[in-house]
Design an enzyme around this catalytic site. Structure first.
Site, mmCIF file in Angstrom:
data_model
loop_
_atom_site.group_PDB
_atom_site.id
_atom_site.type_symbol
_atom_site.label_atom_id
_atom_site.label_comp_id
_atom_site.label_asym_id
_atom_site.label_seq_id
_atom_site.Cartn_x
_atom_site.Cartn_y
_atom_site.Cartn_z
ATOM 1 N N GLU A 228 9.846 16.225 14.980
ATOM 2 C CA GLU A 228 10.350 16.095 13.613
ATOM 3 C C GLU A 228 9.800 17.260 12.792
ATOM 4 O O GLU A 228 8.612 17.572 12.870
ATOM 5 C CB GLU A 228 9.880 14.757 13.020
ATOM 6 C CG GLU A 228 10.533 14.431 11.701
ATOM 7 C CD GLU A 228 10.096 13.070 11.145
ATOM 8 O OE1 GLU A 228 8.896 12.748 11.220
ATOM 9 O OE2 GLU A 228 10.963 12.346 10.629
ATOM 10 N N GLU B 6 9.813 1.389 10.486
ATOM 11 C CA GLU B 6 10.823 2.380 10.103
ATOM 12 C C GLU B 6 10.167 3.738 10.282
ATOM 13 O O GLU B 6 9.323 4.142 9.478
ATOM 14 C CB GLU B 6 11.237 2.184 8.635
ATOM 15 C CG GLU B 6 11.958 0.884 8.346
ATOM 16 C CD GLU B 6 13.424 0.910 8.785
ATOM 17 O OE1 GLU B 6 13.838 1.858 9.472
ATOM 18 O OE2 GLU B 6 14.145 -0.039 8.445
ATOM 19 N N LYS C 29 0.865 -1.187 0.000
ATOM 20 C CA LYS C 29 0.000 0.000 0.000
ATOM 21 C C LYS C 29 0.904 1.239 0.000
ATOM 22 O O LYS C 29 1.514 1.577 1.006
ATOM 23 C CB LYS C 29 -0.916 0.049 1.225
ATOM 24 C CG LYS C 29 -2.027 1.096 1.006
ATOM 25 C CD LYS C 29 -2.600 1.709 2.241
ATOM 26 C CE LYS C 29 -1.827 2.844 2.794
ATOM 27 N NZ LYS C 29 -1.759 4.059 1.928
ATOM 28 N N CYS D 189 13.691 11.143 6.118
ATOM 29 C CA CYS D 189 13.764 10.676 7.503
ATOM 30 C C CYS D 189 15.168 10.865 8.071
ATOM 31 O O CYS D 189 15.335 11.063 9.265
ATOM 32 C CB CYS D 189 13.343 9.212 7.590
ATOM 33 S SG CYS D 189 14.319 8.124 6.534
HETATM 34 P P1 NAD Z 1 2.373 8.510 7.741
HETATM 35 O O1 NAD Z 1 2.641 7.827 9.011
HETATM 36 O O2 NAD Z 1 1.370 9.599 7.721
HETATM 37 O O3 NAD Z 1 1.865 7.462 6.611
HETATM 38 C C1 NAD Z 1 2.656 6.360 6.237
HETATM 39 C C2 NAD Z 1 1.767 5.322 5.589
HETATM 40 O O4 NAD Z 1 0.904 4.767 6.571
HETATM 41 C C3 NAD Z 1 0.859 5.843 4.484
HETATM 42 O O5 NAD Z 1 0.816 4.915 3.429
HETATM 43 C C4 NAD Z 1 -0.496 5.924 5.177
HETATM 44 O O6 NAD Z 1 -1.591 5.835 4.292
HETATM 45 C C5 NAD Z 1 -0.435 4.719 6.078
HETATM 46 N N1 NAD Z 1 -1.350 4.722 7.225
HETATM 47 C C6 NAD Z 1 -1.949 5.765 7.829
HETATM 48 N N2 NAD Z 1 -2.694 5.341 8.877
HETATM 49 C C7 NAD Z 1 -2.536 3.988 8.941
HETATM 50 C C8 NAD Z 1 -3.043 2.975 9.805
HETATM 51 N N3 NAD Z 1 -3.841 3.257 10.838
HETATM 52 N N4 NAD Z 1 -2.657 1.711 9.588
HETATM 53 C C9 NAD Z 1 -1.821 1.390 8.579
HETATM 54 N N5 NAD Z 1 -1.332 2.315 7.712
HETATM 55 C C10 NAD Z 1 -1.688 3.597 7.895
HETATM 56 O O7 NAD Z 1 3.770 9.019 7.184
HETATM 57 P P2 NAD Z 1 4.075 9.898 5.903
HETATM 58 O O8 NAD Z 1 3.621 11.299 6.155
HETATM 59 O O9 NAD Z 1 3.592 9.201 4.688
HETATM 60 O O10 NAD Z 1 5.667 9.832 5.881
HETATM 61 C C11 NAD Z 1 6.480 10.692 6.596
HETATM 62 C C12 NAD Z 1 6.992 10.025 7.858
HETATM 63 O O11 NAD Z 1 7.653 8.815 7.519
HETATM 64 C C13 NAD Z 1 8.027 10.853 8.579
HETATM 65 O O12 NAD Z 1 7.818 10.759 9.955
HETATM 66 C C14 NAD Z 1 9.337 10.189 8.205
HETATM 67 O O13 NAD Z 1 10.397 10.393 9.121
HETATM 68 C C15 NAD Z 1 8.926 8.765 8.140
HETATM 69 N N6 NAD Z 1 9.857 8.008 7.322
HETATM 70 C C16 NAD Z 1 10.675 7.115 7.935
HETATM 71 C C17 NAD Z 1 11.592 6.423 7.175
HETATM 72 C C18 NAD Z 1 12.512 5.421 7.795
HETATM 73 O O14 NAD Z 1 13.069 4.622 7.053
HETATM 74 N N7 NAD Z 1 12.722 5.393 9.081
HETATM 75 C C19 NAD Z 1 11.669 6.635 5.808
HETATM 76 C C20 NAD Z 1 10.807 7.548 5.224
HETATM 77 C C21 NAD Z 1 9.894 8.222 5.997
#
Ligand code: NAD
Length: 525
Positions: free
Chosen positions: A375, A243, A170, A277
């Site tokens: 963040e 992650e 997804k 990230c």
């Molecule tokens: P987010 O947490 O808003 O969404 C991530 C994903 O989770 C999306 O696909 C979203 O649709 C899905 N999602 C939302 N609610 C959910 C639920 N209840 N159950 C399952 N899935 C759900 O994050 P974002 O805004 O897309 O990404 C940015 C964040 O990701 C930042 O905090 C960044 O640091 C982090 N990030 C971490 C890494 C890493 O490798 N550690 C890499 C990239 C981004």
């Protein structure tokens, strides 16, 4: 074929170009039933894939890699249009990284998946031969973010596939087209369509994936969502890799190369518009270099070109959406109100398009400011001075996050000594972020930044269950630890333990003599 067409509508995802606001596509959103059905199809297809020779799986990855290389410019351009980052940056940080991750899987899958003999140390177990087998979980669910919409899910998908799993991905609701592009490339490489399916949807589709019969989930996203995912997964004991976010510190020591460190700082803070990230979220500079460092950053920021990343001259594109802009604005305002010095940026660039924010340099930030705790995920470089290495380590570790950190110094030994004291999943010396492009290097965090690892051998390890197989070489002889206990047996066993572990050689010898009758007990059951 598994594709959008198979997904019944329960809503519509509208994906837009963050640089222009142009609508790129309207896609049907998957319902919980659609997600479930996709996982069942993957489950049905997976056993045959598991039975496929590793060399044939590798051949599929090679075809994918070649196609991606041939189509790299169109893939980079799509990433630019949907996620906003410059197409040139997408080539370097998404396409190249995925090509290299594919190469890693291609080169290492055979060795990694080979049965591994496990020699026994215990004398009582010497009549056995043990080995470790690595078996795929089955179906790996992947929930991905928008900031690296291609490389994050692709690296995880390739690791899952080469180890014999099926994948249901997804992608973020902000970048579904890039997720579908990954699916298209894999299917074009000859993969059974049911082995890699993309489901388009928002949070509820991700939540439905956790409730579906997937066998493991790899989640990348924010800490807040990661906690919800962790809770939901725990209810059904679904193994997860999380992650999550970061607040990475950059430490510039008094012997650092100022010219290099300042160029590194602005790239580390502003590449992908700060939405990485691993980006520099806190910069600590030794007081002796502090003002010259700020001046060097200020001068270099003035030269950066902000705009639509489809223009190859552009270095910084838009942010992903309005909500993210508001978060960044809120943190910048809070810092200024609490005494931070604004040296560059700090405002929207509405003349460029809907989501542009100027690269921002803030000095004299303090640990009390939201900017240094939460963040930021935007184009902001907050800088603070320090006076000693110990203070720098204390500041670096003063965070609930622990994804990565960087130390800038001309002394390798000093850098490595600092690295040993920093609580983070990765510490780079004289560089940052590029660890993500080292296919061998594990990626993952300490503390709230996550659980588990992706990338490299540890990333492959997350895709398999380890099975221990043990063969007894003398099956006709009853084991010494079986029934037939008694006073004599107890003494013999005590002698055997002395023989193996007593401190003095004399006691060991006596123990050996006492244990001699263990094999010849008459009261065996
Ligand atoms: P987010 O947490 O808003 O969404 C991530 C994903 O989770 C999306 O696909 C979203 O649709 C899905 N999602 C939302 N609610 C959910 C639920 N209840 N159950 C399952 N899935 C759900 O994050 P974002 O805004 O897309 O990404 C940015 C964040 O990701 C930042 O905090 C960044 O640091 C982090 N990030 C971490 C890494 C890493 O490798 N550690 C890499 C990239 C981004």
């Amino acid at each position: 074929m598994a594709s959008e067409a198979r997904i019944a509508t329960s809503g519509v995802i509208v994906t837009t170009n963050p640089a222009t606001g142009e609508v790129l596509a309207e896609l049907a959103s998957a319902s919980a039933g659609d997600v479930h059905a996709a996982v069942l199809r993957a489950k049905a297809a997976q056993p045959q894939w598991q039975a496929t020779a590793v060399s044939d799986r590798i051949a599929g990855l090679r075809r994918f890699q070649q196609r991606l290389n041939e189509q790299r410019d169109s893939v980079a351009s799509l990433i630019c249009r949907e996620a906003g980052k410059p197409a040139a940056e997408a080539l370097a940080t998404e396409v190249l990284v995925v090509l290299d991750a594919a190469e890693f899987c291609i080169r290492h899958a055979h060795r990694f998946l080979r049965d591994q003999p496990l020699p026994h140390g215990n004398l009582a177990m010497k009549t056995k031969r043990g080995k470790l087998l690595r078996e795929p979980y089955g179906v790996i669910g992947i929930v991905a973010p928008w900031n690296y919409p291609f490389s994050i899910p692709a690296i995880e998908t390739l690791a899952a596939l080469v180890t014999g799993n099926a994948v249901v991905l997804k992608p973020s609701e902000f970048t579904p087209l890039v997720g579908l592009e990954l699916q298209r490339l894999l299917h074009a490489a000859g993969l059974d369509p049911d082995l890699m399916q993309v489901i388009v949807g928002e949070g509820p589709a991700g939540a439905a994936l956790i409730e579906s019969p997937v066998d493991k989930l790899i989640f990348t996203g924010s800490v807040a969502t990661g906690k919800r995912v962790g809770e939901a997964a725990a209810r059904r004991l679904l193994p997860v890799v999380l992650e999550l976010g970061g607040k990475d510190p950059m430490i510039v020591l008094d012997d650092a190369n100022l010219e290099i460190a300042s160029s590194g700082a602005i790239w580390g803070a502003f590449m992908n518009c700060g939405q990485t990230c691993l980006s520099v979220e806190r910069c600590y500079v030794h007081r002796s270099l502090y003002e010259p460092f700020l001046e060097a950053c200020r001068t270099k920021i003035a030269k950066l070109r902000v705009g639509n990343g489809i223009d190859s001259e552009v270095e910084i594109g838009p942010m992903i959406h309005e909500r993210q802009l508001q978060m960044v604005e809120g943190q910048v305002q809070d810092a200024i109100v609490h005494g931070a010095r604004l040296l560059a940026g700090g405002k929207r660039l509405n003349e460029l398009g809907p989501n542009f924010f100027a690269p921002t340099l803030l000095a004299d930030v303090t640990t009390q400011m939201r900017l240094m705790k939460e963040e930021t995920f935007g184009p902001v470089l907050p800088v603070a001075p320090f006076d000693s290495d110990e203070e720098a380590i204390r500041l670096a570790n003063d965070s609930e996050f622990g994804l990565a950190a960087s130390v800038w110094t001309r002394s390798r030994s000093r850098g490595e000594a600092m690295a040993a004291k920093i609580k983070a999943g990765t510490v780079m010396i004289n560089d940052m972020i590029s660890c993500f492009g080292i296919a061998e290097a594990p990626h993952g965090g300490f503390k709230q930044s996550g659980i588990g690892r992706t990338h490299g051998e540890l990333g492959l390890q997350e895709m398999v269950q380890v099975k221990y197989v043990d063969v007894d070489l003398i099956p006709g002889i009853p084991k010494v630890w079986w029934f037939g206990y008694g006073k004599q047996y107890q003494q013999q066993m005590g002698g055997f333990i002395d023989f193996l572990f007593a401190a003095s050689w004399g006691t060991r010898l006596k123990g050996a003599l006492r244990s001699a009758g263990l094999l010849r007990r008459s009261n065996r059951v």
